[in-house]
Design a protein around this motif. Structure first.
Motif, PDB file in Angstrom:
ATOM      1  N   LEU A  49      11.065   5.884   2.789  1.00  0.00           N
ATOM      2  CA  LEU A  49      11.963   4.965   2.092  1.00  0.00           C
ATOM      3  C   LEU A  49      11.182   3.722   1.676  1.00  0.00           C
ATOM      4  O   LEU A  49      10.506   3.098   2.479  1.00  0.00           O
ATOM      5  CB  LEU A  49      13.125   4.581   3.001  1.00  0.00           C
ATOM      6  N   GLY A  50      11.272   3.374   0.390  1.00  0.00           N
ATOM      7  CA  GLY A  50      10.538   2.221  -0.115  1.00  0.00           C
ATOM      8  C   GLY A  50       9.098   2.517  -0.487  1.00  0.00           C
ATOM      9  O   GLY A  50       8.353   1.599  -0.856  1.00  0.00           O
ATOM     10  N   ARG A  51       8.689   3.781  -0.393  1.00  0.00           N
ATOM     11  CA  ARG A  51       7.311   4.166  -0.713  1.00  0.00           C
ATOM     12  C   ARG A  51       7.285   5.149  -1.869  1.00  0.00           C
ATOM     13  O   ARG A  51       8.219   5.935  -2.064  1.00  0.00           O
ATOM     14  CB  ARG A  51       6.655   4.836   0.507  1.00  0.00           C
ATOM     15  N   ASN A  52       6.195   5.116  -2.629  1.00  0.00           N
ATOM     16  CA  ASN A  52       5.937   6.090  -3.674  1.00  0.00           C
ATOM     17  C   ASN A  52       4.587   6.737  -3.396  1.00  0.00           C
ATOM     18  O   ASN A  52       3.650   6.057  -2.963  1.00  0.00           O
ATOM     19  CB  ASN A  52       5.904   5.430  -5.056  1.00  0.00           C
ATOM     20  N   PHE A  53       4.468   8.024  -3.658  1.00  0.00           N
ATOM     21  CA  PHE A  53       3.171   8.670  -3.486  1.00  0.00           C
ATOM     22  C   PHE A  53       3.120   9.968  -4.279  1.00  0.00           C
ATOM     23  O   PHE A  53       4.142  10.483  -4.739  1.00  0.00           O
ATOM     24  CB  PHE A  53       2.856   8.928  -2.004  1.00  0.00           C
ATOM     25  N   THR A  54       1.900  10.463  -4.434  1.00  0.00           N
ATOM     26  CA  THR A  54       1.647  11.721  -5.146  1.00  0.00           C
ATOM     27  C   THR A  54       0.755  12.604  -4.291  1.00  0.00           C
ATOM     28  O   THR A  54      -0.198  12.112  -3.679  1.00  0.00           O
ATOM     29  CB  THR A  54       0.945  11.460  -6.493  1.00  0.00           C
ATOM     30  N   ILE A  55       1.058  13.893  -4.226  1.00  0.00           N
ATOM     31  CA  ILE A  55       0.198  14.880  -3.576  1.00  0.00           C
ATOM     32  C   ILE A  55      -0.432  15.730  -4.668  1.00  0.00           C
ATOM     33  O   ILE A  55       0.272  16.336  -5.478  1.00  0.00           O
ATOM     34  CB  ILE A  55       0.991  15.781  -2.610  1.00  0.00           C
TER      35      ILE A  55
END
Length: 233
Positions: free
Chosen positions: A166-172
């Protein structure tokens, strides 16, 4: 350690120098994806971000989590321009043009990627560029959901409540060569992180898989997107 190229190696001790040189050249050519065109990212964006763009060129699939805005690979040009211009009060007009050009260049690879996107419902209502720009962007998302089979988009409704990341963005990022480890990319206002440590990647993968199951399916996501678009005047 950050993945920067091929990890493959073999024992060539005692081999003639010309044989070693030939093998290195063959390895380089075999690693090069025919469809990949290297872009001069390093002359304009921070080094770590340029490294991410190069990895994105090589990736076979991407799994993205974005809470408040639409990610670059599926943005319309007007939405992208407004987002870039609004990101920093110090960005100049010519810099906006160049950053937009880079973003649109990245989108050229979209048809060659397997793309999964989890969007927070807030992204459907944050009026980047104003109501018309956002409405066009939402219509573009609907087009991708309905017409582009290699792109899957799911929405996390406000009602989801507390959740992983929650509150984070990321890419794999995942790659076609089984020897290449998945890579995590995350960013904030002033720094970018690339990580391929197995334990760390596993944590992000577990969180993403849980969020993918928590988000509403593509059909219900399309209804949420269409509803948000219809409310814009």
């Amino acid at each position: 350690m950050i993945r920067t190229g091929s990890r493959a190696c073999s024992s060539l001790y005692g081999a003639p120098p010309e044989f070693i040189a030939d093998m290195i050249q063959i390895a380089k050519e075999s690693r090069r994806r025919p469809s990949t065109v290297r872009k001069p990212y390093h002359d304009f964006v921070p080094k770590r971000l340029a490294e991410y763009y190069e990895l994105e060129d090589e990736a076979e699939s991407l799994s993205l989590l974005e809470g408040e805005c639409v990610p670059g690979l599926i943005e319309t040009a007007d939405y992208a321009r407004a987002l870039i211009a609004g990101f920093s009060p110090h960005v100049q007009a010519d810099e906006v043009d160049r950053l937009l050009e880079i973003r649109l260049e990245r989108q050229e690879r979209l048809m060659g990627l397997r793309l999964r996107v989890i969007l927070g419902e807030a992204a459907l209502h944050t009026q980047v560029g104003g109501p018309k720009v956002l409405r066009d962007q939402l219509q573009h998302l609907l087009h991708l959901i309905r017409e582009v089979p290699n792109v899957d988009i799911r929405v996390l409704p406000f009602s989801t409540g507390a959740r992983p990341a929650l509150g984070r963005n990321f890419t794999i990022l995942s790659f076609p060569d089984d020897d290449d480890l998945d890579v995590i990319f995350a960013e904030s206002v002033s720094y970018f992180v690339l990580d391929d440590e197995i334990d760390e990647v596993a944590k992000f993968q577990a969180a993403y898989n849980q969020l993918w199951q928590t988000a509403v399916n593509e059909s219900r996501s399309a209804k949420l997107i269409a509803k948000a678009a219809s409310e814009l005047t």
